[in-house]
Design a protein around this motif. Sequence first.
Motif, PDB file in Angstrom:
ATOM      1  N   VAL A  99     -10.706 -47.558  -2.696  1.00 19.66           N
ATOM      2  CA  VAL A  99     -12.056 -47.444  -2.150  1.00 19.66           C
ATOM      3  C   VAL A  99     -12.052 -46.336  -1.106  1.00 19.66           C
ATOM      4  CG1 VAL A  99     -13.961 -48.650  -1.047  1.00 19.66           C
ATOM      5  CG2 VAL A  99     -12.389 -49.903  -2.536  1.00 19.66           C
ATOM      6  N   THR A 100     -12.994 -45.411  -1.220  1.00 18.13           N
ATOM      7  CA  THR A 100     -13.099 -44.278  -0.307  1.00 18.13           C
ATOM      8  C   THR A 100     -14.489 -44.260   0.309  1.00 18.13           C
ATOM      9  OG1 THR A 100     -11.561 -43.027  -1.688  1.00 18.13           O
ATOM     10  CG2 THR A 100     -12.843 -41.779  -0.093  1.00 18.13           C
ATOM     11  N   TRP A 101     -14.553 -43.932   1.599  1.00 16.45           N
ATOM     12  CA  TRP A 101     -15.851 -43.868   2.269  1.00 16.45           C
ATOM     13  C   TRP A 101     -15.847 -42.734   3.289  1.00 16.45           C
ATOM     14  CZ3 TRP A 101     -12.177 -47.585   3.107  1.00 16.45           C
ATOM     15  CH2 TRP A 101     -11.665 -47.717   4.401  1.00 16.45           C
ATOM     16  N   SER A 102     -17.061 -42.270   3.622  1.00 20.14           N
ATOM     17  CA  SER A 102     -17.208 -41.202   4.609  1.00 20.14           C
ATOM     18  C   SER A 102     -17.218 -41.786   6.012  1.00 20.14           C
ATOM     19  CB  SER A 102     -18.504 -40.426   4.348  1.00 20.14           C
ATOM     20  OG  SER A 102     -19.617 -41.303   4.451  1.00 20.14           O
ATOM     21  N   THR A 103     -16.739 -41.014   6.954  1.00 21.99           N
ATOM     22  CA  THR A 103     -16.770 -41.437   8.348  1.00 21.99           C
ATOM     23  C   THR A 103     -18.114 -41.068   8.966  1.00 21.99           C
ATOM     24  OG1 THR A 103     -15.767 -39.345   9.048  1.00 21.99           O
ATOM     25  CG2 THR A 103     -14.289 -41.195   8.588  1.00 21.99           C
ATOM     26  N   VAL A 104     -18.439 -41.701  10.085  1.00 23.07           N
ATOM     27  CA  VAL A 104     -19.693 -41.437  10.784  1.00 23.07           C
ATOM     28  C   VAL A 104     -19.404 -41.184  12.262  1.00 23.07           C
ATOM     29  CG1 VAL A 104     -21.134 -42.759   9.202  1.00 23.07           C
ATOM     30  CG2 VAL A 104     -20.047 -43.922  11.107  1.00 23.07           C
ATOM     31  N   PRO A 105     -20.243 -40.393  12.927  1.00 21.66           N
ATOM     32  CA  PRO A 105     -20.007 -40.101  14.345  1.00 21.66           C
ATOM     33  C   PRO A 105     -20.077 -41.358  15.210  1.00 21.66           C
ATOM     34  CG  PRO A 105     -21.594 -38.573  13.387  1.00 21.66           C
ATOM     35  CD  PRO A 105     -21.397 -39.668  12.397  1.00 21.66           C
ATOM     36  N   ASP A 106     -19.272 -41.361  16.253  1.00 20.12           N
ATOM     37  CA  ASP A 106     -19.300 -42.373  17.315  1.00 20.12           C
ATOM     38  C   ASP A 106     -18.735 -43.734  16.903  1.00 20.12           C
ATOM     39  OD1 ASP A 106     -20.511 -40.483  18.948  1.00 20.12           O
ATOM     40  OD2 ASP A 106     -22.526 -41.126  18.371  1.00 20.12           O
ATOM     41  N   ALA A 107     -18.428 -43.951  15.626  1.00 22.80           N
ATOM     42  CA  ALA A 107     -17.865 -45.244  15.218  1.00 22.80           C
ATOM     43  C   ALA A 107     -16.452 -45.385  15.763  1.00 22.80           C
ATOM     44  CB  ALA A 107     -17.862 -45.366  13.696  1.00 22.80           C
ATOM     45  N   ASN A 108     -16.116 -46.588  16.224  1.00 20.28           N
ATOM     46  CA  ASN A 108     -14.767 -46.817  16.729  1.00 20.28           C
ATOM     47  C   ASN A 108     -13.878 -47.558  15.727  1.00 20.28           C
ATOM     48  OD1 ASN A 108     -15.803 -49.380  16.806  1.00 20.28           O
ATOM     49  ND2 ASN A 108     -15.312 -49.778  18.961  1.00 20.28           N
ATOM     50  N   GLY A 109     -14.405 -47.817  14.537  1.00 17.82           N
ATOM     51  CA  GLY A 109     -13.595 -48.468  13.516  1.00 17.82           C
ATOM     52  C   GLY A 109     -14.408 -48.773  12.275  1.00 17.82           C
ATOM     53  N   TYR A 110     -13.702 -49.223  11.238  1.00 17.22           N
ATOM     54  CA  TYR A 110     -14.344 -49.552   9.970  1.00 17.22           C
ATOM     55  C   TYR A 110     -13.743 -50.842   9.419  1.00 17.22           C
ATOM     56  CZ  TYR A 110     -15.708 -44.678  10.360  1.00 17.22           C
ATOM     57  OH  TYR A 110     -16.218 -43.497  10.838  1.00 17.22           O
ATOM     58  N   GLN A 111     -14.590 -51.637   8.790  1.00 15.60           N
ATOM     59  CA  GLN A 111     -14.172 -52.893   8.176  1.00 15.60           C
ATOM     60  C   GLN A 111     -14.609 -52.878   6.712  1.00 15.60           C
ATOM     61  OE1 GLN A 111     -16.023 -55.863  10.632  1.00 15.60           O
ATOM     62  NE2 GLN A 111     -14.397 -55.803  12.173  1.00 15.60           N
ATOM     63  N   LEU A 112     -13.649 -53.142   5.825  1.00  8.37           N
ATOM     64  CA  LEU A 112     -13.910 -53.109   4.383  1.00  8.37           C
ATOM     65  C   LEU A 112     -14.009 -54.536   3.864  1.00  8.37           C
ATOM     66  CD1 LEU A 112     -14.158 -51.516   1.730  1.00  8.37           C
ATOM     67  CD2 LEU A 112     -11.662 -51.583   1.564  1.00  8.37           C
ATOM     68  N   TYR A 113     -15.108 -54.841   3.172  1.00  9.71           N
ATOM     69  CA  TYR A 113     -15.357 -56.169   2.619  1.00  9.71           C
ATOM     70  C   TYR A 113     -15.365 -56.084   1.086  1.00  9.71           C
ATOM     71  CZ  TYR A 113     -16.708 -57.833   7.255  1.00  9.71           C
ATOM     72  OH  TYR A 113     -16.709 -58.186   8.583  1.00  9.71           O
ATOM     73  N   ARG A 114     -14.917 -57.192   0.465  1.00  7.61           N
ATOM     74  CA  ARG A 114     -14.878 -57.249  -1.006  1.00  7.61           C
ATOM     75  C   ARG A 114     -15.431 -58.576  -1.490  1.00  7.61           C
ATOM     76  NH1 ARG A 114      -9.389 -57.580  -2.086  1.00  7.61           N
ATOM     77  NH2 ARG A 114      -9.620 -59.825  -2.064  1.00  7.61           N
ATOM     78  N   SER A 115     -16.162 -58.539  -2.597  1.00  2.81           N
ATOM     79  CA  SER A 115     -16.608 -59.741  -3.281  1.00  2.81           C
ATOM     80  C   SER A 115     -16.484 -59.497  -4.776  1.00  2.81           C
ATOM     81  CB  SER A 115     -18.056 -60.088  -2.913  1.00  2.81           C
ATOM     82  OG  SER A 115     -18.936 -59.056  -3.334  1.00  2.81           O
ATOM     83  N   GLY A 116     -16.494 -60.607  -5.548  1.00  2.00           N
ATOM     84  CA  GLY A 116     -16.417 -60.469  -6.989  1.00  2.00           C
ATOM     85  C   GLY A 116     -15.325 -61.320  -7.590  1.00  2.00           C
ATOM     86  N   ALA A 117     -15.135 -61.195  -8.910  1.00  4.95           N
ATOM     87  CA  ALA A 117     -14.141 -61.953  -9.673  1.00  4.95           C
ATOM     88  C   ALA A 117     -14.331 -63.452  -9.475  1.00  4.95           C
ATOM     89  CB  ALA A 117     -12.721 -61.541  -9.288  1.00  4.95           C
TER      90      ALA A 117
END
Length: 281
Positions: free
Chosen positions: A72-90
């Motif tokens: 999974v790849t995503w773009s960064t955004v200004p001023d964010a101090n972190g990222y959290q990746l969530y998954r659902s399915g199966a």
Amino acid sequence: MRPTPSQWLRITPAMLFGLALPQLGVAQVPERIVVPGAVLPRQAIRNRDLRPAGPAPDMIYGRALSPTRARVTWSTVPDANGYQLYRSGAGSGASTLIHSVVATPGLVLAVNPTAYQGPPPPQPGTPGGGKPVPWVGNSNPVPTKSYVDPGRTPKATYTYAVVATYPDTAPYRAGSSQPASLAMLPGLPPAGLSATTSLGTTVTLSWQPVLDATGYQVFRNGSPITPQPVRGISYVDTGLQPGLYTYSVASFFSTESAGEIPGELSPLQSIQVVLSRCARP
């Protein structure tokens, strides 16, 4: 006895103390991040963070690298101090936090690669002479982050969402991206199945390895003959009587939710072997 008017207006020191106290508000707690499939508990709703949602990654996509691994790849955004990746399915409707990462200072650039599609416009020189101001466009894409998610189920469909988090002092709370879905690759059986015989009673099978396969199951005449998956790419079948035998091999894969499961069982590549006592050297 009815109270006198003077008693009606009597104010005790305790009442004066209570009137002098300021009204204490209930402290607010950060709102639980809302992602597709998530449900806010009542306590979180009562103490909702009233700040607007902050900028979220506007580019998120997934790719199946194999039957059990997705990137999974995503773009960064200004001023964010972190990222959290969530998954659902199966088979699970709830979103699960599977990865979190702290933003690296200095790598977040406010660049939109789709903002300008033509040639770079002419740039004036800097005040007092000097080199032109460099043009920032498609040649400088938005920085991205990625995560490889292992243990997925072959052929299953998963949905991912990325939440950008911000400091408590920011004017907005966490913001969630749009969901992105992907389908995992099927767990194919091994190719290149071959067989050799010896003494008219033994068949040695071999095959090519399958990406991400953790084991293999051997079938003789349509029935499995290996109680446990074979941890290799060959198998020796002994103690056979003369006759015609048909062999096939299926792949097994290790998944996070269902354990070790077989891959595609139909169709399986098969090979026929004829055993005869005359085959002895």
